[in-house]
Design a protein around this motif. Structure first.
Motif, short mmCIF file in Angstrom:
data_model
loop_
_atom_site.label_atom_id
_atom_site.label_comp_id
_atom_site.label_asym_id
_atom_site.label_seq_id
_atom_site.Cartn_x
_atom_site.Cartn_y
_atom_site.Cartn_z
N PRO A 172 0.63 -1.12 0.06
CA PRO A 172 0.07 -0.15 0.12
C PRO A 172 0.92 0.97 -0.40
CG PRO A 172 -0.49 -0.97 1.91
CD PRO A 172 0.35 -2.11 1.19
N SER A 173 0.56 2.40 -0.67
CA SER A 173 1.01 3.77 -0.39
C SER A 173 0.94 4.26 0.88
CB SER A 173 0.63 4.31 -1.85
OG SER A 173 0.83 6.08 -1.70
N LYS A 174 1.90 5.51 0.82
CA LYS A 174 1.70 6.00 2.13
C LYS A 174 0.63 7.31 2.00
CE LYS A 174 5.86 5.22 4.44
NZ LYS A 174 7.26 5.10 4.61
N SER A 187 -2.70 9.76 1.71
CA SER A 187 -4.42 9.23 2.72
C SER A 187 -5.13 8.39 1.81
CB SER A 187 -4.83 11.10 2.95
OG SER A 187 -4.88 11.66 1.45
N ALA A 188 -6.23 7.96 2.49
CA ALA A 188 -7.58 7.54 1.43
C ALA A 188 -7.99 8.38 1.17
CB ALA A 188 -7.83 6.25 2.92
N GLU A 189 -8.27 9.77 1.20
CA GLU A 189 -8.80 10.38 0.57
C GLU A 189 -8.96 10.61 -0.68
OE1 GLU A 189 -10.77 15.17 1.13
OE2 GLU A 189 -9.25 14.17 2.55
N THR A 190 -7.11 10.97 -1.20
CA THR A 190 -6.76 10.78 -2.35
C THR A 190 -6.29 9.54 -3.09
OG1 THR A 190 -4.86 12.45 -1.16
CG2 THR A 190 -3.89 11.75 -2.97
N ILE A 191 -6.53 8.80 -2.39
CA ILE A 191 -6.21 7.36 -3.02
C ILE A 191 -7.29 7.45 -3.69
CG2 ILE A 191 -5.80 4.70 -2.82
CD1 ILE A 191 -4.38 4.52 -0.75
N GLU A 192 -9.40 7.46 -3.32
CA GLU A 192 -9.93 7.72 -3.47
C GLU A 192 -10.05 8.88 -4.94
OE1 GLU A 192 -12.53 5.63 -2.92
OE2 GLU A 192 -10.53 4.27 -2.10
N LYS A 199 -8.77 6.80 -7.93
CA LYS A 199 -9.86 5.63 -7.90
C LYS A 199 -11.09 6.33 -8.93
CE LYS A 199 -8.17 2.18 -4.74
NZ LYS A 199 -8.71 1.13 -4.35
N LEU A 223 -3.00 2.05 -8.95
CA LEU A 223 -4.51 2.57 -8.43
C LEU A 223 -5.27 2.65 -9.49
CD1 LEU A 223 -3.52 5.16 -5.92
CD2 LEU A 223 -3.77 2.78 -5.43
#
Length: 520
Positions: free
Chosen positions: A100-102, A104-109, A112, A144
């Protein structure tokens, strides 16, 4: 290709891979292909999760792609990702392999959720310290989101492409065949350009924040130090910056930061940010300050406004916006910026291999740039408006080089070009007043710094050089407004001095708070 020590370190990292990774290489008979094959064989032998396929048919050779069975990942390196890009390779292997990347969950979403087709090409150089941020951000996006493709291209190796696209600065990013961006860009900044509503959403989030006890504007060494010292006092601390790290990110070798024998700018910047985040500091990045409204005008609290439309309020403010490269301000400079006019010899030097370039500036930075470029380009002409002022040891090294010419008392009057790129410059001999022309393909400007205070005009007192005037405690002309680092009148613009000045400003801010908020 890799020594035993490096293999051991890499093997430990690759143990974090949780799914198979296929490396597909596209090779030819060149020496670089042989080097790439050796590198990939070394890497593939370090984990049973890695496999190597040498039957790739990509048009760019040598290159290799990373994928994982069952996943739709389009991620490729065209050239050998060594030097500054070796970390990019390791991260790409880990992330393709499920680590997993470091981010933030918000950025990953947000990544995507991007819809459309995005085909990115990034041109880098192995000596560019700004390129890895771009390469790593786009690689992660390709891992991603299956609609995002990315290829990182070594501009020095694929010279024909560089010439055809007239690329004269790195990193340069293309999206779907069209120019997208140039220079250092973080993941959030790339997302901001793709997701146009993100900037407005972020601005509204910042406006909703409660007032800070101390707000630091600037994320360089002075700002980082101020944030740490303020947070350790237990007061509500915010740090807002256009880019965390500031000008340190553009610095290659650092050998005079006390207790650190040798490091590089991006490495030090990352360490500073990591240290800041150990404390309760609200770090807000990618925000460019546009206006300071002091408490006497705003009514009780100081307010800082930003170009994004965001605004923040605070009881005290520490100004640490640093400085930027000074420009020559002559005809042709702006027109040919990134088309032959450059400010980072380490980053862009490899793109001028075998060409003639000029370096403007006779101080340490100018002479160091000329020495560095002399090992890459055909010829360097160093021009300075007086005499050489660099350290004696640097001057001796410079004058020993066979492909360097030094012209003193030269006043640059114009950068010439053919409409697409630089082809010369004109200078005036300050002794004879005669004008001379030089034919060349690149101009590297190294003439010092200018403080980032345009947004402060009309508020705090500025010196004749545009620096924020401070006293021995870091106080400006306004109560509760402090300043630190290269943006101020403090002499000697050095990282170690900026760190000390940041700490001093934070302690002064705390002193101001306890004195002004103490009960009668």
């Amino acid at each position: 290709m890799l020594d035993d020590s490096l293999k051991g370190q890499l093997k430990a990292y690759l143990e974090k891979i949780t799914r198979p990774v296929e490396i597909e290489a596209s090779l030819d008979d060149s020496e670089k292909s042989k080097e790439m094959l050796e590198l990939l064989q070394d890497i593939a032998g370090l984990s049973n999760q890695l496999s190597l396929n040498t039957q790739g048919q990509d048009a760019r050779k040598p290159s290799f792609a990373l994928n994982s069975p069952g996943e739709q990942i389009s991620l490729r390196f065209a050239g050998l990702p060594m030097g500054h890009e070796f970390t990019s390779l390791i991260l790409a292997l880990l992330q393709t392999g499920g680590y997993p990347s470091k981010a933030s969950a918000e950025t990953i979403e947000q990544v995507k959720a991007l819809d459309g087709e995005y085909r990115f090409e990034t041109y880098f150089s192995l000596s560019c310290q700004n390129c890895p941020d771009v390469v790593q951000a786009l690689n992660l996006m390709a891992v991603l989101n299956p609609k995002i493709k990315h290829v990182a291209i070594d501009g020095a190796l694929f010279q024909a492409e560089v010439e055809e696209r007239q690329i004269m600065a790195v990193p340069t990013i293309y999206l779907n065949g069209q120019p997208f961006g140039q220079g250092r860009m973080e993941l959030a900044e790339i997302l901001g350009k793709l997701d146009t509503g993100s900037s407005a959403r972020e601005a509204e989030k910042l406006k909703a924040k409660q007032a800070f006890d101390v707000l630091i504007v600037g994320g360089g060494p002075a700002g980082a130090s101020a944030a740490i010292y303020a947070a350790r006092k237990g007061i509500r601390t915010g740090l807002v910056a256009e880019r965390f790290g500031g000008q340190v990110l553009d610095t290659l070798a650092i050998e005079n930061f006390i207790s650190v024998l040798e490091t590089e700018g991006p490495v030090l910047a990352a360490a500073l940010e990591s240290h800041v985040r150990q404390y309760e500091v609200d770090v807000m990045n990618l925000q460019r300050a546009s206006q300071l409204i002091p408490a006497s005008v705003a009514g009780g609290l100081n307010e800082v406004r930003f170009e994004s439309g965001a605004s923040l309020k605070a009881k005290t403010v520490i100004l640490a916006t640093g400085a930027r490269w000074r420009e020559m301000n002559v005809p042709g400079e702006k027109e040919y910026r990134s088309k032959g006019v450059a400010y980072c010899p380490h980053c862009d030097g490899p793109l001028f291999k075998g060409k003639r370039v000029a370096v403007i500036g006779g101080g340490n930075s100018g002479v160091e740039a000329a020495i560095d470029l002399a090992g890459v380009v055909a010829h360097v002409t160093l021009l300075t408006n007086s005499v050489l002022k660099a350290d004696a040891v640097l001057q001796r090294k410079l004058l020993s080089l066979h492909n360097v010419t030094v012209i003193t008392y030269a006043q640059i009057s114009e950068v010439k070009g053919d409409g697409n790129k630089v082809n010369g410059l004109v200078y005036k001999d300050r002794n004879s007043s005669e004008y001379h022309s030089l034919e060349l393909e690149g101009v590297f400007v190294q003439i010092g710094l200018i403080p980032n205070t345009d947004w402060l005009k009309g508020t705090v007192e500025l010196s004749t050089h545009g620096e924020v005037v401070i006293d021995e405690r870091g106080q400006t002309s306004l109560p509760g407004i402090l300043a630190a680092g290269d943006v101020t009148t403090v002499p000697y613009k050095q990282i170690v001095i900026a760190v000390g000045e940041g700490a001093k400003a934070a302690l002064t801010a705390f002193d101001h708070l306890i004195r002004t908020s103490a009960p009668a």
